[in-house]
Design an enzyme around this catalytic site. Sequence first.
Site, mmCIF file in Angstrom:
data_model
loop_
_atom_site.group_PDB
_atom_site.id
_atom_site.type_symbol
_atom_site.label_atom_id
_atom_site.label_comp_id
_atom_site.label_asym_id
_atom_site.label_seq_id
_atom_site.Cartn_x
_atom_site.Cartn_y
_atom_site.Cartn_z
ATOM 1 C CE LYS A 84 -11.484 -26.137 -6.896
ATOM 2 N NZ LYS A 84 -11.434 -25.486 -5.564
ATOM 3 C CG HIS A 123 -11.676 -30.186 -7.851
ATOM 4 N ND1 HIS A 123 -10.578 -29.825 -8.593
ATOM 5 C CD2 HIS A 123 -11.232 -30.381 -6.587
ATOM 6 C CE1 HIS A 123 -9.517 -29.800 -7.804
ATOM 7 N NE2 HIS A 123 -9.881 -30.132 -6.585
HETATM 8 P P1 NAD Z 1 -18.286 -24.628 0.965
HETATM 9 O O1 NAD Z 1 -18.938 -23.738 -0.040
HETATM 10 O O2 NAD Z 1 -18.903 -25.941 1.297
HETATM 11 O O3 NAD Z 1 -18.136 -23.814 2.360
HETATM 12 C C1 NAD Z 1 -17.772 -22.456 2.428
HETATM 13 C C2 NAD Z 1 -17.932 -21.955 3.848
HETATM 14 O O4 NAD Z 1 -17.512 -20.577 3.889
HETATM 15 C C3 NAD Z 1 -19.386 -21.977 4.351
HETATM 16 O O5 NAD Z 1 -19.402 -22.235 5.750
HETATM 17 C C4 NAD Z 1 -19.857 -20.541 4.114
HETATM 18 O O6 NAD Z 1 -20.904 -20.113 4.998
HETATM 19 C C5 NAD Z 1 -18.567 -19.777 4.421
HETATM 20 N N1 NAD Z 1 -18.557 -18.476 3.753
HETATM 21 C C6 NAD Z 1 -18.643 -18.239 2.419
HETATM 22 N N2 NAD Z 1 -18.638 -16.903 2.189
HETATM 23 C C7 NAD Z 1 -18.560 -16.307 3.407
HETATM 24 C C8 NAD Z 1 -18.502 -14.957 3.834
HETATM 25 N N3 NAD Z 1 -18.545 -13.938 2.953
HETATM 26 N N4 NAD Z 1 -18.369 -14.700 5.153
HETATM 27 C C9 NAD Z 1 -18.317 -15.713 6.058
HETATM 28 N N5 NAD Z 1 -18.360 -17.015 5.722
HETATM 29 C C10 NAD Z 1 -18.478 -17.303 4.404
HETATM 30 O O7 NAD Z 1 -16.796 -24.802 0.473
HETATM 31 P P2 NAD Z 1 -15.722 -25.943 0.829
HETATM 32 O O8 NAD Z 1 -15.805 -27.058 -0.141
HETATM 33 O O9 NAD Z 1 -15.758 -26.250 2.287
HETATM 34 O O10 NAD Z 1 -14.376 -25.164 0.484
HETATM 35 C C11 NAD Z 1 -14.056 -23.941 1.098
HETATM 36 C C12 NAD Z 1 -12.795 -23.363 0.471
HETATM 37 O O11 NAD Z 1 -11.691 -24.246 0.716
HETATM 38 C C13 NAD Z 1 -12.862 -23.203 -1.056
HETATM 39 O O12 NAD Z 1 -12.107 -22.068 -1.421
HETATM 40 C C14 NAD Z 1 -12.178 -24.471 -1.574
HETATM 41 O O13 NAD Z 1 -11.649 -24.339 -2.858
HETATM 42 C C15 NAD Z 1 -11.105 -24.613 -0.527
HETATM 43 N N6 NAD Z 1 -10.549 -25.961 -0.381
HETATM 44 C C16 NAD Z 1 -9.244 -26.026 -0.060
HETATM 45 C C17 NAD Z 1 -8.647 -27.241 0.173
HETATM 46 C C18 NAD Z 1 -7.210 -27.278 0.616
HETATM 47 O O14 NAD Z 1 -6.683 -28.377 0.854
HETATM 48 N N7 NAD Z 1 -6.541 -26.117 0.754
HETATM 49 C C19 NAD Z 1 -9.401 -28.423 0.045
HETATM 50 C C20 NAD Z 1 -10.749 -28.331 -0.284
HETATM 51 C C21 NAD Z 1 -11.328 -27.082 -0.482
#
Ligand code: NAD
Length: 255
Positions: free
Chosen positions: A148, A144
């Site tokens: 990440k 990744h």
């Molecule tokens: P990122 O760090 O770019 O975004 C995280 C978001 O969550 C931001 O908007 C941040 O402000 C918010 N956030 C974080 N902590 C918070 C809190 N305590 N309260 C409120 N909001 C909060 O991350 P990303 O790349 O968008 O990924 C987000 C999640 O999704 C991760 O866990 C990642 O592993 C997961 N993910 C899942 C898939 C899937 O297909 N299921 C795919 C990609 C990423």
Amino acid sequence: MLKVGIFGATGRIGRLLIEEILNHNHFTLSSVYVRNELQYSLPSSTLITRDFHIFLQSSDVIIDFSSPEATRALLEVALHYPKPLVIGTTGLDNDTYHLLEEASHTMPILYATNMSKGVAMLNKIVALVASALKESDIEICELHHRHKKDAPSGTALSLAQTCANARGLKLDDVRISGRNGMIGARKEQEIAVMSLRGGDVCGRHSVGFYLDGEYLELTHNATSRLTFAKGALDMASWIVNKQNGLYSIQDALML
Ligand code: NAD
């Protein structure tokens, strides 16, 4: 039109979800939850809030791509104000996962560590191979982008769980996620899950089945993060009228 609320709106996936919703007539962006100020503008009809209650009440379905702590906080409030949820956040600890299970008694929840159809299919194939090639050594490798936060990826852990289930093993008893030093020969039932990080890679998962004289490697590559956003929106349309319960992407795709 389906009213969708986005939790994690400023994140990599959250922003793609918002773009995708705004580009499609089937969805309305009803609300976004933000901790800090938004760096971009949204339609005037979209509610921007940091009040969980108002956020949950204003949508037909919530999509969450945030962080484990944030998902936990969302679930704690959702227990009092139930709403169909699509959760894509990975790295949930056991307590949060149990909370998610508990919450699913009062609302429909779809939880998927990977929202792509290809990985859903990979899980299906991997179950078949893990049980058919019982004597093979299973090594899972995920790659990744450098940002990440959790490792191994939720997808890799789900694939490892699939393998363990197919062999009647408890994953915690057989999983390793690193090798270093004079560790001795590989244990027979070991399932290794290794993580690489770098660049802007959206996600590569490879499950290898190693035998004497041959090996089979099954690999999924996500070439765009939009895949996860589109997948999550498909899941939101699917879950919105379902009964309370915990669902997987395999349920939705009837795999
Ligand atoms: P990122 O760090 O770019 O975004 C995280 C978001 O969550 C931001 O908007 C941040 O402000 C918010 N956030 C974080 N902590 C918070 C809190 N305590 N309260 C409120 N909001 C909060 O991350 P990303 O790349 O968008 O990924 C987000 C999640 O999704 C991760 O866990 C990642 O592993 C997961 N993910 C899942 C898939 C899937 O297909 N299921 C795919 C990609 C990423």
